[in-house]
Design an enzyme around this catalytic site. Structure first.
Site, mmCIF file in Angstrom:
data_model
loop_
_atom_site.group_PDB
_atom_site.id
_atom_site.type_symbol
_atom_site.label_atom_id
_atom_site.label_comp_id
_atom_site.label_asym_id
_atom_site.label_seq_id
_atom_site.Cartn_x
_atom_site.Cartn_y
_atom_site.Cartn_z
ATOM 1 N N SER A 144 0.834 -1.191 0.000
ATOM 2 C CA SER A 144 0.000 0.000 0.000
ATOM 3 C C SER A 144 0.878 1.254 0.000
ATOM 4 O O SER A 144 1.594 1.493 -0.966
ATOM 5 C CB SER A 144 -0.976 -0.047 1.175
ATOM 6 O OG SER A 144 -1.964 0.943 1.081
ATOM 7 N N HIS B 134 -4.506 -1.778 -3.891
ATOM 8 C CA HIS B 134 -5.877 -2.152 -3.503
ATOM 9 C C HIS B 134 -6.833 -1.997 -4.700
ATOM 10 O O HIS B 134 -7.955 -1.506 -4.555
ATOM 11 C CB HIS B 134 -6.372 -1.289 -2.337
ATOM 12 C CG HIS B 134 -5.459 -1.275 -1.145
ATOM 13 N ND1 HIS B 134 -5.101 -2.424 -0.480
ATOM 14 C CD2 HIS B 134 -4.830 -0.253 -0.509
ATOM 15 C CE1 HIS B 134 -4.285 -2.110 0.528
ATOM 16 N NE2 HIS B 134 -4.106 -0.802 0.518
#
Length: 245
Positions: A134, A170
């Protein structure tokens, strides 16, 4: 250091760790893949939780999770002050650096304040394997989009730029991610780049993308490029499927 001495980055869209009823979290095949690039039976791995504010609970959970690997593990924290006196010396003697997710905007600001941006650039050039999930994936690129400023995603264009691409993380779990990245690339606010679903990693050698990896059969990676008409085109990349643990 990497086995071939070249700079390696494994940028993970999500899924570095897998929930484990007994141990809490266990390293996923993606994290083990990154560690294997070091060629060491017991690699020296330093993790950073800057993007999470270096909370003691996050550091404790990270040590617990990394304990499931054969590795010599340390951490570098910046709050309330650096816990390692000579950060450069420490990071340059590691085989791998792993960066946890959280606020990429805060992470970048603090790294630059403490000179970690240049230290990590040097470590990468010297063959220390860099990885992260991330925020810890996005930071190595030119930019992408982020929830660092609130639940509504905003552009980020001041990443470290070790990799001359945009990055999407994501990609299949947050409905805001895909359309905003395509908009930014199409408009020219970000360069073309790569995106990763949950459970997918993007492996770069130097600045060249070499392959996507995953432990989830249906998951994908994507090349996102401007189409010349103000929008973007997306090409799906089938990841190499890693063996499940």
């Amino acid at each position: 250091m990497s086995t071939d001495g070249q700079p390696h980055i494994v940028a993970i869209g999500g899924g570095s760790f897998i929930p484990d009823d007994r141990y809490g979290m266990s390293p996923s095949p993606l994290l083990r893949y990154a560690a294997d690039l070091t060629g060491q039976d017991r690699p020296r791995i330093c993790f950073l939780t800057t993007a999470l504010g270096d909370g003691a609970e996050h550091i404790g959970r990270a040590y617990s999770a990394f304990a499931r690997m054969e590795a010599e593990v340390s951490h570098l924290a910046l709050f309330p002050m650096p816990n390692i006196a000579d950060m450069r010396s420490h990071l340059l003697t590691q085989d791998m650096v792993y960066v946890f997710g959280g606020s990429v905007a805060n992470l970048l600001a603090l790294w630059r304040l403490h000179g970690l941006d240049e230290i990590l650039r040097e470590a990468w050039r010297e063959g220390v394997v860099l990885s992260g999930q991330s925020a810890g994936a996005l930071c190595w690129h030119v930019g992408g989009n982020t929830d660092s400023y609130g639940p509504r995603l905003r552009p980020l264009a001041d990443g470290l730029g070790l990799l001359p691409y945009s990055c999407g993380v994501h990609y299949d779990s947050d409905p805001q991610r895909r359309p905003l990245l395509q908009q930014l690339v199409g408009e020219g606010a970000l360069p073309g780049g790569y995106a990763a679903d949950e459970g997918v990693g993007l492996h770069y050698v130097g600045t060249e993308f070499v392959q996507a990896i995953s432990y989830i059969k249906e998951a994908g990676a994507y090349r996102v490029e401007p189409d010349g008409a103000g929008s973007a085109k997306e090409h799906r990349i089938t990841p190499r499927l890693l063996a499940a643990l």
